[in-house]
Design an enzyme around this catalytic site. Structure first.
Site, PDB file in Angstrom:
ATOM      1  N   GLY A 239       9.667   8.014  13.925  1.00 50.32           N
ATOM      2  CA  GLY A 239       9.066   6.760  14.363  1.00 50.32           C
ATOM      3  C   GLY A 239       8.490   6.716  15.757  1.00 50.32           C
ATOM      4  O   GLY A 239       7.827   5.738  16.107  1.00 50.32           O
ATOM      5  N   GLU A 273      13.731  12.843  12.512  1.00 47.19           N
ATOM      6  CA  GLU A 273      12.685  13.030  11.492  1.00 47.19           C
ATOM      7  C   GLU A 273      11.309  12.664  12.028  1.00 47.19           C
ATOM      8  O   GLU A 273      10.635  11.786  11.476  1.00 47.19           O
ATOM      9  CB  GLU A 273      12.991  12.143  10.273  1.00 47.19           C
ATOM     10  CG  GLU A 273      14.341  12.375   9.633  1.00 47.19           C
ATOM     11  CD  GLU A 273      14.671  11.332   8.558  1.00 47.19           C
ATOM     12  OE1 GLU A 273      13.973  10.301   8.461  1.00 47.19           O
ATOM     13  OE2 GLU A 273      15.620  11.566   7.810  1.00 47.19           O
ATOM     14  N   PRO A 274      10.847  13.303  13.092  1.00 51.32           N
ATOM     15  CA  PRO A 274       9.538  12.932  13.631  1.00 51.32           C
ATOM     16  C   PRO A 274       8.399  13.419  12.745  1.00 51.32           C
ATOM     17  O   PRO A 274       8.474  14.498  12.162  1.00 51.32           O
ATOM     18  CB  PRO A 274       9.502  13.662  14.979  1.00 51.32           C
ATOM     19  CG  PRO A 274      10.382  14.851  14.787  1.00 51.32           C
ATOM     20  CD  PRO A 274      11.461  14.427  13.827  1.00 51.32           C
ATOM     21  N   GLY A 275       7.379  12.607  12.620  1.00 58.82           N
ATOM     22  CA  GLY A 275       6.179  13.024  11.903  1.00 58.82           C
ATOM     23  C   GLY A 275       4.992  12.893  12.829  1.00 58.82           C
ATOM     24  O   GLY A 275       4.490  13.862  13.409  1.00 58.82           O
ATOM     25  N   ARG A 276       4.585  11.629  13.028  1.00 59.24           N
ATOM     26  CA  ARG A 276       3.383  11.341  13.820  1.00 59.24           C
ATOM     27  C   ARG A 276       3.412  11.973  15.218  1.00 59.24           C
ATOM     28  O   ARG A 276       2.413  12.518  15.668  1.00 59.24           O
ATOM     29  CB  ARG A 276       3.272   9.823  13.973  1.00 59.24           C
ATOM     30  CG  ARG A 276       1.973   9.363  14.581  1.00 59.24           C
ATOM     31  CD  ARG A 276       2.027   7.867  14.912  1.00 59.24           C
ATOM     32  NE  ARG A 276       2.643   7.046  13.922  1.00 59.24           N
ATOM     33  CZ  ARG A 276       1.982   6.354  12.981  1.00 59.24           C
ATOM     34  NH1 ARG A 276       0.677   6.377  12.945  1.00 59.24           N
ATOM     35  NH2 ARG A 276       2.644   5.626  12.103  1.00 59.24           N
ATOM     36  N   TYR A 316      -4.632  -0.523   7.919  1.00 60.37           N
ATOM     37  CA  TYR A 316      -3.783  -1.091   8.988  1.00 60.37           C
ATOM     38  C   TYR A 316      -4.615  -1.692  10.117  1.00 60.37           C
ATOM     39  O   TYR A 316      -4.051  -2.131  11.123  1.00 60.37           O
ATOM     40  CB  TYR A 316      -2.880  -0.031   9.626  1.00 60.37           C
ATOM     41  CG  TYR A 316      -2.136   0.853   8.658  1.00 60.37           C
ATOM     42  CD1 TYR A 316      -1.212   0.319   7.759  1.00 60.37           C
ATOM     43  CD2 TYR A 316      -2.327   2.230   8.660  1.00 60.37           C
ATOM     44  CE1 TYR A 316      -0.524   1.141   6.883  1.00 60.37           C
ATOM     45  CE2 TYR A 316      -1.638   3.055   7.786  1.00 60.37           C
ATOM     46  CZ  TYR A 316      -0.742   2.501   6.901  1.00 60.37           C
ATOM     47  OH  TYR A 316      -0.060   3.309   6.043  1.00 60.37           O
ATOM     48  N   CYS A 342     -18.410   2.779  -1.353  1.00 60.75           N
ATOM     49  CA  CYS A 342     -18.945   1.469  -1.738  1.00 60.75           C
ATOM     50  C   CYS A 342     -17.896   0.376  -1.631  1.00 60.75           C
ATOM     51  O   CYS A 342     -17.437  -0.174  -2.634  1.00 60.75           O
ATOM     52  CB  CYS A 342     -19.490   1.547  -3.151  1.00 60.75           C
ATOM     53  SG  CYS A 342     -20.814   2.741  -3.222  1.00 60.75           S
ATOM     54  N   GLU A 343     -17.477   0.102  -0.423  1.00 57.75           N
ATOM     55  CA  GLU A 343     -16.512  -0.963  -0.146  1.00 57.75           C
ATOM     56  C   GLU A 343     -16.772  -1.435   1.277  1.00 57.75           C
ATOM     57  O   GLU A 343     -16.958  -0.611   2.182  1.00 57.75           O
ATOM     58  CB  GLU A 343     -15.069  -0.432  -0.148  1.00 57.75           C
ATOM     59  CG  GLU A 343     -14.607   0.143  -1.427  1.00 57.75           C
ATOM     60  CD  GLU A 343     -13.359  -0.546  -1.976  1.00 57.75           C
ATOM     61  OE1 GLU A 343     -12.942  -1.591  -1.442  1.00 57.75           O
ATOM     62  OE2 GLU A 343     -12.841  -0.011  -2.959  1.00 57.75           O
ATOM     63  N   TYR A 371      -0.944  11.270   8.933  1.00 56.68           N
ATOM     64  CA  TYR A 371      -1.347  10.274   7.942  1.00 56.68           C
ATOM     65  C   TYR A 371      -2.869  10.227   7.795  1.00 56.68           C
ATOM     66  O   TYR A 371      -3.442   9.184   7.538  1.00 56.68           O
ATOM     67  CB  TYR A 371      -0.761   8.895   8.290  1.00 56.68           C
ATOM     68  CG  TYR A 371       0.739   8.946   8.502  1.00 56.68           C
ATOM     69  CD1 TYR A 371       1.591   9.120   7.419  1.00 56.68           C
ATOM     70  CD2 TYR A 371       1.296   8.879   9.777  1.00 56.68           C
ATOM     71  CE1 TYR A 371       2.969   9.216   7.604  1.00 56.68           C
ATOM     72  CE2 TYR A 371       2.670   8.962   9.969  1.00 56.68           C
ATOM     73  CZ  TYR A 371       3.495   9.132   8.877  1.00 56.68           C
ATOM     74  OH  TYR A 371       4.848   9.221   9.063  1.00 56.68           O
TER      75      TYR A 371
HETATM   76  N1  LLP Z   1      11.614   9.219   8.195  1.00 59.29           N
HETATM   77  C1  LLP Z   1      11.429   8.250   7.271  1.00 59.29           C
HETATM   78  C2  LLP Z   1      12.522   7.871   6.406  1.00 59.29           C
HETATM   79  C3  LLP Z   1      10.170   7.628   7.180  1.00 59.29           C
HETATM   80  O1  LLP Z   1       9.988   6.664   6.288  1.00 59.29           O
HETATM   81  C4  LLP Z   1       9.115   8.018   8.040  1.00 59.29           C
HETATM   82  C5  LLP Z   1       7.797   7.393   7.959  1.00 59.29           C
HETATM   83  C6  LLP Z   1       9.365   9.052   8.977  1.00 59.29           C
HETATM   84  C7  LLP Z   1      10.631   9.624   9.023  1.00 59.29           C
HETATM   85  C8  LLP Z   1       8.328   9.549   9.926  1.00 59.29           C
HETATM   86  O2  LLP Z   1       7.902   8.566  10.799  1.00 59.29           O
HETATM   87  P1  LLP Z   1       6.919   8.935  12.032  1.00 59.29           P
HETATM   88  O3  LLP Z   1       7.692   9.799  13.007  1.00 59.29           O
HETATM   89  O4  LLP Z   1       5.734   9.645  11.489  1.00 59.29           O
HETATM   90  O5  LLP Z   1       6.579   7.604  12.574  1.00 59.29           O
HETATM   91  N2  LLP Z   1       1.059   5.669   6.917  1.00 59.29           N
HETATM   92  C9  LLP Z   1       1.506   5.001   8.120  1.00 59.29           C
HETATM   93  C10 LLP Z   1       2.867   5.491   8.556  1.00 59.29           C
HETATM   94  C11 LLP Z   1       3.937   5.335   7.502  1.00 59.29           C
HETATM   95  C12 LLP Z   1       5.271   5.873   7.939  1.00 59.29           C
HETATM   96  C13 LLP Z   1       6.227   5.910   6.812  1.00 59.29           C
HETATM   97  N3  LLP Z   1       7.505   6.480   7.114  1.00 59.29           N
HETATM   98  C14 LLP Z   1       0.439   5.207   9.197  1.00 59.29           C
HETATM   99  O6  LLP Z   1      -0.578   5.819   8.922  1.00 59.29           O
HETATM  100  O7  LLP Z   1       0.594   4.700  10.307  1.00 59.29           O
END
Ligand code: LLP
Length: 417
Positions: A239, A273-276, A316, A342-343, A371
Site C-alpha cells: 500500500g 506485500e509492496p506492489g506499486r 480512478y 470508442c468511449e 497496474y
Molecule cells: N496486498 C494486498 C492484499 C492487496 O490487495 C494489494 C493491492 C497489495 C498487497 C499491493 O498494494 P500496493 O503496494 O500495490 O499498493 N488497481 C489499483 C490498485 C489496486 C490495489 C489492490 N490491492 C490502481 O491502479 O491504483
C-alpha cells in the site's frame, strides 16, 4: 540517480534513448528500468533489516515473468491472489515458502494448487473460506498454514476504490470477530495457524494509518497469546504510495521508523506485500501522437495508447504525468490526451498543459509500471502492447507485442455455423 531523465533534450531510460526503443519496437510500449526495480526492492530490504522479514511482491501490480525473475534473483517473495499468479511466481523461481495467498474468492482448484505447492500461508478472508480450506487440506491429508486477514477498520485516506480496510469493505474478518474466528481455526484439525494479516489500501501517502492499524492488530496478537494461540508471521500488506504528481509518500525507511518500535516486544517475522512502490515508478508507457484536433472549445491530442493499455485515468481519474520524449522550448496548450477507443472515458489526461506537439511525436506516460500492463485488455480488439526491460545500455523485449492472430487464439467457430 534517476533512471528516467532528459539528456541533451532527449528522454532516456538508463542509458538508452526512448526514441530508439519506440522506433525499433513500436508503440504503445511499456519500458521498465532494471536498476530502478533493484533500488526499490533493496530500499525495503535495508529498511527492515533489523528484524526477520520477507518482502512479498504483489504480483497484481506487475506480473511480467522477466520482472518476477529479476525480483526473485534479489531474494523477493510473492503475494498472489489467484492460481494464475501462483503459477507465474513459481515459474519464475520464487520459492514457495516465500509466497502468501490472499483474495476473497479462492476456488477449490486454487486451494489445492497452493497446498500442493506448499506456500508459506493462506491469508484467509472469511470463516467460510477457513472451513473450506480445512476440508480440502483434510482430503489431501495435509495441513494448511493460515493467517486470518483482519479488517482493522482504519481509513487509509486514499481513493475509495483502492481502500480496503474499512468495515464496509468486502475484505478480511472484522477485528471484533477476529478472536472467535481464530478460536474456530484452532478447532479445525487440518488448519495450522501461523500468522495474522492486514492490508488497508493502496497509494497510501502517510505512515499514520499503518501505525494505527498495527496497534490494533498487535492488541489482537496479545489476546491470541493469552489464549495460547501463537502467531509467527505478521503480514502488514502493501500500500505505500508513489509520487504521481505532488504526493510525498513515505519511503520504506520512513515506514520502518514508524512501525519497528511497535514490534520490539514481539518475536514476529514481518511480511510486507509492496506492489506499486516497487514497480510503479520503474516503468513508463510510450505512445505516439496520431492526430491533433480542435473540437468545440477543446484541443485533443489523439494517441495510439488507449484505456485498454492503461485504464487508471479512466476508472480512478488517476493522474499520470505525460511528457514529450523530446524536450523543446515551445508554447504550451491545454488539451485532452485521448486514445483511439470508442468511449468518451478513453483518456490518459484531461485539460493537461503540454507543449505543442506534432503528429508522429512520442509521448511518455510516467509512473505506469504498476497496474498498467496487468490491467490492460484487448478491448476494441486491440493487441496488447509490447514490454521492454532496460539495464544500463542493454535492453530486451520481455513481452512481444500481440498480433492479430493472438486475438483469435482460443476462439472456436462451432460446426453448426
Ligand atoms: N496486498 C494486498 C492484499 C492487496 O490487495 C494489494 C493491492 C497489495 C498487497 C499491493 O498494494 P500496493 O503496494 O500495490 O499498493 N488497481 C489499483 C490498485 C489496486 C490495489 C489492490 N490491492 C490502481 O491502479 O491504483
Amino acid at each position: 540517480m534517476h533512471y528516467f531523465q532528459y539528456k541533451n533534450s532527449e528522454l532516456y531510460v538508463e542509458e538508452i534513448p526512448v526514441r530508439h526503443l519506440a522506433k525499433k519496437i513500436g508503440t504503445p510500449l511499456y519500458i521498465y528500468s532494471y536498476n530502478t526495480l533493484v533500488r526499490h526492492y533493496k530500499a525495503y530490504e535495508k529498511a527492515f533489516e533489523a528484524i526477520p522479514h520477507i518482502i512479498c511482491f504483489a504480483l497484481k501490480a506487475n506480473s511480467n515473468s522477466a520482472i518476477l525473475k529479476l525480483l526473485s534473483n534479489q531474494g523477493c517473495g510473492a503475494d498472489v491472489v489467484s492460481g494464475g499468479e501462483l503459477f507465474k511466481a513459481l515459474n519464475c523461481g520464487i520459492p514457495s515458502d516465500k509466497i502468501v495467498y490472499a483474495g476473497v474468492g479462492k476456488t477449490e482448484e486454487e486451494i489445492k494448487f497452493a497446498l500442493k505447492s506448499k506456500i508459506l500461508m493462506f491469508n484467509v478472508e472469511s470463516e467460510n473460506e477457513l472451513i473450506e480450506i480445512d476440508r480440502i487440506a483434510g482430503k489431501m491429508k495435509t495441513q494448511a498454514p493460515i493467517a486470518l486477514r483482519i479488517n482493522p477498520d482504519i481509513d487509509p485516506k486514499t481513493h475509495p476504490y483502492i481502500s480496503t480496510g474499512l468495515k464496509k469493505h468486502k475484505f478480511g474478518i472484522p477485528i471484533e470477530k477476529a478472536l472467535d474466528s481464530y478460536k474456530l481455526a484452532t478447532q479445525l484439525k487440518n488448519i495450522k495457524i501461523v500468522g495474522v494479516h492486514k492490508h488497508i489500501g493502496s497509494q497510501i501517502t502517510e505512515v499514520a494509518p499503518y501505525v494505527d492499524a498495527l496497534k490494533r492488530i498487535l492488541l489482537l496478537v496479545d489476546n491470541l497469546i493469552k489464549q495460547d494461540i501463537l502467531i509467527r508471521y505478521l503480514d502488514i500488506g502493501g500500500g505505500l504510495g508513489i509520487t504521481y504528481k505532488e504526493e510525498t509518500p513515505p519511503l520504506p525507511s520512513n515506514l520502518a521508523k514508524g512501525i519497528l518500535p511497535l514490534l520490539s516486544k514481539h518475536n514476529l517475522t514481518l511480511v510486507l506485500e509492496p506492489g506499486r512502490s516497487i514497480v510503479g515508478n520503474a516503468g513508463i508507457l510510450i505512445t505516439k501522437v496520431l492526430y491533433l484536433k480542435e473540437s468545440g472549445e477543446k484541443n485533443f491530442i489523439i494517441v495510439d495508447a488507449g484505456m485498454n493499455d492503461l485504464i487508471r485515468p479512466s476508472i480512478y481519474g488517476a493522474y499520470h504525468e505525460i511528457i514529450p520524449i523530446k524536450e523543446k522550448a515551445e508554447d504550451t496548450i491545454v488539451a485532452d490526451i485521448v486514445g483511439p477507443i470508442c468511449e468518451s472515458g478513453d483518456f490518459l489526461a484531461k485539460d493537461r498543459q503540454i507543449r505543442k506537439v506534432k503528429q508522429g511525436e512520442y509521448l511518455a506516460v510516467m509512473s505506469a509500471g504498476a497496474y498498467g500492463f496487468t490491467m490492460s485488455s484487448n478491448y476494441n480488439s486491440r493487441p496488447k502492447a509490447a514490454e521492454v526491460l532496460v539495464k544500463d545500455d542493454k535492453f530486451a523485449v520481455i513481452r512481444k507485442r500481440e498480433s492479430y492472430k493472438d486475438l483469435i487464439k482460443g476462439e472456436i467457430i462451432p460446426d453448426f455455423l
